[in-house]
Design an enzyme around this catalytic site. Structure first.
Site, mmCIF file in Angstrom:
data_model
loop_
_atom_site.group_PDB
_atom_site.id
_atom_site.type_symbol
_atom_site.label_atom_id
_atom_site.label_comp_id
_atom_site.label_asym_id
_atom_site.label_seq_id
_atom_site.Cartn_x
_atom_site.Cartn_y
_atom_site.Cartn_z
ATOM 1 N N GLY A 158 0.777 -1.148 0.083
ATOM 2 C CA GLY A 158 -0.135 -0.089 -0.235
ATOM 3 C C GLY A 158 0.903 1.096 0.159
ATOM 4 O O GLY A 158 1.970 1.208 -1.017
ATOM 5 N N GLU A 159 0.685 2.115 0.825
ATOM 6 C CA GLU A 159 1.507 3.267 0.887
ATOM 7 C C GLU A 159 2.040 3.480 2.442
ATOM 8 O O GLU A 159 1.374 3.628 3.255
ATOM 9 C CB GLU A 159 0.614 4.615 0.721
ATOM 10 C CG GLU A 159 1.231 5.768 0.599
ATOM 11 C CD GLU A 159 2.532 5.897 -0.324
ATOM 12 O OE1 GLU A 159 2.338 5.249 -1.543
ATOM 13 O OE2 GLU A 159 3.611 6.506 0.041
ATOM 14 N N SER A 160 3.300 3.302 2.528
ATOM 15 C CA SER A 160 3.864 3.091 3.801
ATOM 16 C C SER A 160 3.653 4.393 4.550
ATOM 17 O O SER A 160 3.705 4.406 6.078
ATOM 18 C CB SER A 160 5.387 2.998 3.684
ATOM 19 O OG SER A 160 6.059 3.804 3.025
ATOM 20 N N CYS A 185 6.247 -5.344 0.489
ATOM 21 C CA CYS A 185 6.364 -3.763 -0.148
ATOM 22 C C CYS A 185 6.154 -2.670 0.997
ATOM 23 O O CYS A 185 6.913 -2.585 1.598
ATOM 24 C CB CYS A 185 5.098 -3.675 -1.196
ATOM 25 S SG CYS A 185 5.520 -2.763 -2.531
ATOM 26 N N ARG A 222 12.772 3.588 -0.645
ATOM 27 C CA ARG A 222 11.330 3.793 -1.042
ATOM 28 C C ARG A 222 11.541 3.878 -2.505
ATOM 29 O O ARG A 222 12.200 4.749 -3.213
ATOM 30 C CB ARG A 222 10.645 4.734 -0.231
ATOM 31 C CG ARG A 222 10.343 4.496 0.975
ATOM 32 C CD ARG A 222 9.442 5.368 1.708
ATOM 33 N NE ARG A 222 8.030 5.532 1.072
ATOM 34 C CZ ARG A 222 7.533 6.472 0.760
ATOM 35 N NH1 ARG A 222 7.927 7.871 1.124
ATOM 36 N NH2 ARG A 222 6.322 6.423 0.103
ATOM 37 N N ILE A 259 5.395 -3.148 -7.798
ATOM 38 C CA ILE A 259 4.462 -2.075 -7.973
ATOM 39 C C ILE A 259 4.988 -0.846 -7.104
ATOM 40 O O ILE A 259 5.058 -0.921 -5.817
ATOM 41 C CB ILE A 259 2.985 -2.256 -7.401
ATOM 42 C CG1 ILE A 259 2.449 -3.452 -8.249
ATOM 43 C CG2 ILE A 259 2.227 -0.765 -7.669
ATOM 44 C CD1 ILE A 259 1.142 -4.010 -7.480
ATOM 45 N N ARG A 260 5.657 0.080 -7.941
ATOM 46 C CA ARG A 260 6.298 1.167 -7.089
ATOM 47 C C ARG A 260 7.219 0.916 -5.741
ATOM 48 O O ARG A 260 6.924 1.331 -4.703
ATOM 49 C CB ARG A 260 5.374 2.340 -6.671
ATOM 50 C CG ARG A 260 4.674 2.858 -8.036
ATOM 51 C CD ARG A 260 3.779 4.306 -7.443
ATOM 52 N NE ARG A 260 2.765 3.781 -6.563
ATOM 53 C CZ ARG A 260 1.798 2.992 -6.863
ATOM 54 N NH1 ARG A 260 1.609 2.577 -7.960
ATOM 55 N NH2 ARG A 260 0.791 2.824 -5.734
ATOM 56 N N HIS A 312 4.893 -8.498 -4.518
ATOM 57 C CA HIS A 312 3.382 -8.872 -4.029
ATOM 58 C C HIS A 312 3.018 -10.196 -4.542
ATOM 59 O O HIS A 312 2.365 -10.430 -5.410
ATOM 60 C CB HIS A 312 2.480 -7.940 -4.721
ATOM 61 C CG HIS A 312 2.480 -6.304 -4.478
ATOM 62 N ND1 HIS A 312 1.891 -5.902 -3.333
ATOM 63 C CD2 HIS A 312 3.384 -5.468 -4.751
ATOM 64 C CE1 HIS A 312 2.002 -4.539 -3.064
ATOM 65 N NE2 HIS A 312 2.965 -4.267 -3.968
ATOM 66 N N GLU A 321 0.623 -11.848 -3.207
ATOM 67 C CA GLU A 321 -1.063 -11.815 -3.194
ATOM 68 C C GLU A 321 -1.335 -11.702 -4.418
ATOM 69 O O GLU A 321 -2.609 -12.112 -4.809
ATOM 70 C CB GLU A 321 -1.344 -11.294 -2.064
ATOM 71 C CG GLU A 321 -1.275 -9.591 -2.468
ATOM 72 C CD GLU A 321 -0.012 -8.744 -2.273
ATOM 73 O OE1 GLU A 321 0.966 -9.512 -2.041
ATOM 74 O OE2 GLU A 321 0.159 -7.635 -2.378
HETATM 75 N N1 GLN Z 1 5.798 3.024 -2.789
HETATM 76 C C1 GLN Z 1 4.832 2.371 -1.732
HETATM 77 C C2 GLN Z 1 5.600 3.138 -0.331
HETATM 78 O O1 GLN Z 1 6.651 3.894 -0.443
HETATM 79 C C3 GLN Z 1 4.973 0.936 -1.782
HETATM 80 C C4 GLN Z 1 4.303 0.443 -2.918
HETATM 81 C C5 GLN Z 1 3.434 -0.915 -2.412
HETATM 82 O O2 GLN Z 1 3.231 -1.251 -1.277
HETATM 83 N N2 GLN Z 1 2.850 -1.477 -3.802
HETATM 84 O O3 GLN Z 1 5.052 2.877 0.718
#
Ligand code: GLN
Length: 187
Positions: free
Chosen positions: A47-49, A79, A105, A132-133, A167, A169
């Protein structure tokens, strides 16, 4: 076995589906009251840390989760979850800080940073990896490294913690979860 999945943000449902396919009971952690229900293992989803870290503080989940992981709770982090666990983050302050690695990150760039590949996970074999990113690990003791892609560390296992940049999942391969369940069973 019952696994708790951190469900404050990110793709927690997908992890729950994978765990259930292996017969693992799941529960969600959304607030500190949820921690009073006993569980055997923990999943920190992607997700987004920065958002997840902020919510962990606001919901008073940071210290109790830190203490449980530090005390040996089997934990699978993917992630953003890896970022939450890392002791050092090159481009942010740290969060749970229980995993002795340094992460970067958005290490592949923000927009072009999503890709699929397959690579070896030590002890498992070649597995699918969806990034993913994603972050990658820029410093870790070589003995904890389990997977690399293009010389970048993307998977580690340290004591009770399995952490990955990608990921699992999102691909139809349960082997990382099987490792995780084995680890939790041994516990
Ligand atoms: N770029 C996200 C972060 O810095 C991590 C991306 C992800 O969990 N797919 O939190």
């Amino acid at each position: 076995m019952k696994a708790a999945v951190l469900a404050v943000q990110g793709d927690f449902i997908e992890h729950e589906n994978m765990l259930r396919r292996l017969g693992v009971e799941t529960m969600e952690i959304r607030q500190s009251a949820d921690l009073s229900e006993p569980f055997d293992a923990l999943v920190l989803p992607g997700g987004e840390s920065t958002v997840q870290g902020k919510l962990l503080n606001e919901l008073d989940l940071m210290k109790p989760l830190h203490d449980k992981i530090a005390a040996g709770l089997p934990t699978l982090a993917t992630c953003a979850g890896l970022i939450l666990l890392a002791e050092h983050i090159e481009n942010d302050g740290s969060y749970l800080g229980t995993l002795p690695v340094t992460v970067r990150r958005n290490a592949y760039g923000r927009q072009l940073g999503s890709f699929y590949t397959e690579s070896q996970w030590q002890g498992i074999g070649k597995i699918p990896m969806t990034f993913i990113r994603a972050p990658f690990i820029t410093a870790a003791d070589p003995t904890i490294v389990r997977a690399t892609v293009d010389d970048h560390i993307v998977g580690v296992t340290y004591r009770n913690q399995i952490a990955l940049s990608f990921h699992p999942e999102l691909n139809d391969d349960l082997r990382i979860y099987e490792q995780f369940i084995k680890m939790a069973d041994r516990n």
